[in-house]
Design a protein around this motif. Sequence first.
Motif, short mmCIF file in Angstrom:
data_model
loop_
_atom_site.label_atom_id
_atom_site.label_comp_id
_atom_site.label_asym_id
_atom_site.label_seq_id
_atom_site.Cartn_x
_atom_site.Cartn_y
_atom_site.Cartn_z
N THR A 1 -42.57 -59.75 -26.97
CA THR A 1 -42.71 -58.72 -26.41
C THR A 1 -43.75 -58.59 -25.15
O THR A 1 -43.19 -57.97 -24.13
N VAL A 2 -44.64 -59.39 -25.36
CA VAL A 2 -45.57 -59.36 -24.04
C VAL A 2 -45.03 -60.16 -23.01
O VAL A 2 -45.30 -59.69 -21.85
N LEU A 3 -44.49 -61.23 -23.20
CA LEU A 3 -43.88 -62.17 -22.12
C LEU A 3 -42.66 -61.27 -21.46
O LEU A 3 -42.54 -61.28 -20.36
N THR A 4 -42.10 -60.77 -22.37
CA THR A 4 -40.77 -59.98 -21.67
C THR A 4 -41.33 -58.72 -20.82
O THR A 4 -41.07 -58.40 -19.68
N ALA A 5 -42.42 -58.05 -21.32
CA ALA A 5 -43.14 -57.04 -20.33
C ALA A 5 -43.61 -57.49 -19.00
O ALA A 5 -43.81 -57.07 -17.86
N ALA A 6 -44.41 -58.86 -19.39
CA ALA A 6 -45.24 -59.25 -17.81
C ALA A 6 -43.74 -59.83 -16.93
O ALA A 6 -43.89 -59.64 -15.83
N ALA A 7 -42.60 -60.30 -17.64
CA ALA A 7 -41.77 -60.70 -16.52
C ALA A 7 -41.11 -59.36 -15.79
O ALA A 7 -40.92 -59.45 -14.64
N SER A 8 -41.13 -58.17 -16.69
CA SER A 8 -40.53 -56.96 -16.29
C SER A 8 -41.42 -56.59 -15.01
O SER A 8 -41.00 -56.02 -13.96
N ILE A 9 -42.87 -56.53 -15.35
CA ILE A 9 -43.71 -56.16 -14.36
C ILE A 9 -43.72 -56.81 -13.02
O ILE A 9 -43.71 -56.54 -11.90
N ILE A 10 -43.80 -58.32 -13.27
CA ILE A 10 -43.48 -59.16 -11.78
C ILE A 10 -42.10 -59.02 -11.41
O ILE A 10 -42.26 -58.99 -10.04
N TYR A 11 -41.11 -58.50 -12.01
CA TYR A 11 -39.75 -58.30 -11.41
C TYR A 11 -40.03 -57.05 -10.42
O TYR A 11 -39.49 -56.93 -9.49
N LEU B 1 -42.34 -55.23 -3.15
CA LEU B 1 -42.81 -56.03 -2.15
C LEU B 1 -41.83 -56.48 -1.10
O LEU B 1 -42.26 -56.60 0.04
N PHE B 2 -41.01 -56.84 -1.71
CA PHE B 2 -39.73 -57.70 -0.85
C PHE B 2 -38.68 -56.64 -0.38
O PHE B 2 -38.08 -57.06 0.70
N ILE B 3 -38.45 -55.74 -1.32
CA ILE B 3 -37.30 -54.59 -0.69
C ILE B 3 -37.89 -53.39 -1.12
O ILE B 3 -37.06 -52.57 -1.36
N GLY B 4 -38.97 -53.15 -0.82
CA GLY B 4 -39.78 -51.93 -1.07
C GLY B 4 -39.13 -50.72 -0.57
O GLY B 4 -38.84 -49.72 -1.13
N ARG B 5 -38.45 -50.75 0.94
CA ARG B 5 -38.14 -49.57 1.46
C ARG B 5 -36.72 -49.19 0.84
O ARG B 5 -36.58 -48.12 0.63
N ASP B 6 -35.94 -50.36 0.62
CA ASP B 6 -34.59 -50.05 -0.20
C ASP B 6 -34.73 -49.35 -1.38
O ASP B 6 -33.98 -48.58 -1.78
N THR B 7 -35.73 -50.03 -2.19
CA THR B 7 -36.06 -49.43 -3.63
C THR B 7 -36.44 -48.02 -3.57
O THR B 7 -35.86 -47.34 -4.36
N ASN C 1 -27.26 -51.64 -3.45
CA ASN C 1 -26.31 -51.07 -4.14
C ASN C 1 -26.61 -51.44 -5.96
O ASN C 1 -26.23 -50.78 -6.97
N TYR C 2 -27.43 -52.41 -6.21
CA TYR C 2 -28.02 -52.83 -7.22
C TYR C 2 -29.29 -52.44 -7.65
O TYR C 2 -29.72 -52.97 -8.75
N ILE C 3 -30.16 -51.93 -6.81
CA ILE C 3 -31.57 -51.63 -7.02
C ILE C 3 -31.64 -50.78 -8.50
O ILE C 3 -32.62 -50.95 -8.95
N ILE C 4 -30.83 -49.80 -8.30
CA ILE C 4 -31.34 -48.84 -9.57
C ILE C 4 -31.28 -49.64 -10.70
O ILE C 4 -31.89 -49.34 -11.60
N TYR C 5 -30.10 -50.26 -10.93
CA TYR C 5 -29.88 -51.15 -12.02
C TYR C 5 -31.08 -52.02 -12.33
O TYR C 5 -31.44 -52.34 -13.39
N MET C 6 -31.40 -52.58 -11.26
CA MET C 6 -32.66 -53.74 -11.45
C MET C 6 -33.87 -53.08 -12.08
O MET C 6 -34.64 -53.68 -12.79
N VAL C 7 -34.20 -51.70 -11.39
CA VAL C 7 -35.50 -51.20 -11.79
C VAL C 7 -34.96 -50.77 -13.22
O VAL C 7 -36.06 -50.86 -13.92
N LEU C 8 -34.17 -50.24 -13.81
CA LEU C 8 -33.81 -49.89 -15.02
C LEU C 8 -33.65 -51.11 -15.86
O LEU C 8 -34.54 -50.92 -16.93
N SER C 9 -33.48 -52.18 -15.54
CA SER C 9 -33.80 -53.23 -16.52
C SER C 9 -34.78 -53.94 -16.61
O SER C 9 -35.49 -54.27 -17.78
N ALA C 10 -35.64 -53.60 -15.64
CA ALA C 10 -37.15 -54.05 -15.83
C ALA C 10 -38.03 -53.04 -16.62
O ALA C 10 -38.84 -53.40 -17.50
N ILE C 11 -37.33 -51.61 -16.40
CA ILE C 11 -38.13 -50.69 -17.69
C ILE C 11 -37.85 -50.81 -18.61
O ILE C 11 -38.50 -50.67 -19.83
N PHE C 12 -36.32 -51.35 -19.03
CA PHE C 12 -36.18 -51.53 -20.56
C PHE C 12 -36.95 -52.81 -20.89
O PHE C 12 -37.41 -52.98 -22.22
#
Length: 224
Positions: free
Chosen positions: A192-202, A208-214, A162-173
């Motif tokens: 900016t670089v550290l934030t983008a790197a954290a978002s890509i890892i996110y 990798l861990f909830i890919g099917r649900d995502t 139920n939270y996946i769409i918000y998690m993806v959007l926050s990572a895109i932000f």
Amino acid sequence: MKCCEKCKVLVPSSRERCPLCQRVLVQSNGKEGYDDEIFPYIPTMYHQHNLLIRIALFVSIVVCVVCFAVNFLFWNNSWWSMFVLAGVGAAWAAVAQAIRKRSSFCKHALYQAVTIALVVIVFDLMTGFHHWSFNYAIPAICTFTMIVIATIAATGHRMVSNYIIYMVLSAIFGIFPLLFLIPRWTTVLWPTVLTAAASIIYLAALVLFIGRDTVSELKKRLHM
């Protein structure tokens, strides 16, 4: 008894408009039924706190007018009152978003992040545009929003899907501030670089861990 000529239904109520199509009701020739109100009145947050909101709005207007008048009469060489106006406007924008999106805290967090980001950009522009909004404020807002939504997803009562769409959007932000490097609005690279790197890892962790649900949630949300 009133009726709606468009919906072809009888409306046992004292209201003037149809609850289905909002067309003006007409009086029915028949005498069947009753005219008592059968639709319950459910007060919204605005109606429940109407007086408090009006008082707060009045106080805000008074503060803005007084600051502007004092600024104009005594310190008209610098318009500091505009910062007061911007701050009050930003506060009311945040309150409005909180009222409208109170049913979904994650959605509210995203709306608030966008609102606050726009506000800090305006303040930066009003103070001579020293780039602090793009260098530090926006990456910090993106990182904080990502952490908040991840925490809600981990500790919430609903399923993580139920939270996946918000998690993806926050990572895109978090990746979005990289675009500010192109017009050189960002002059300090590491936030900016550290934030983008954290978002890509996110995003990688989501895949990798909830890919099917995502993927399933994204297909449902995007109507794919």
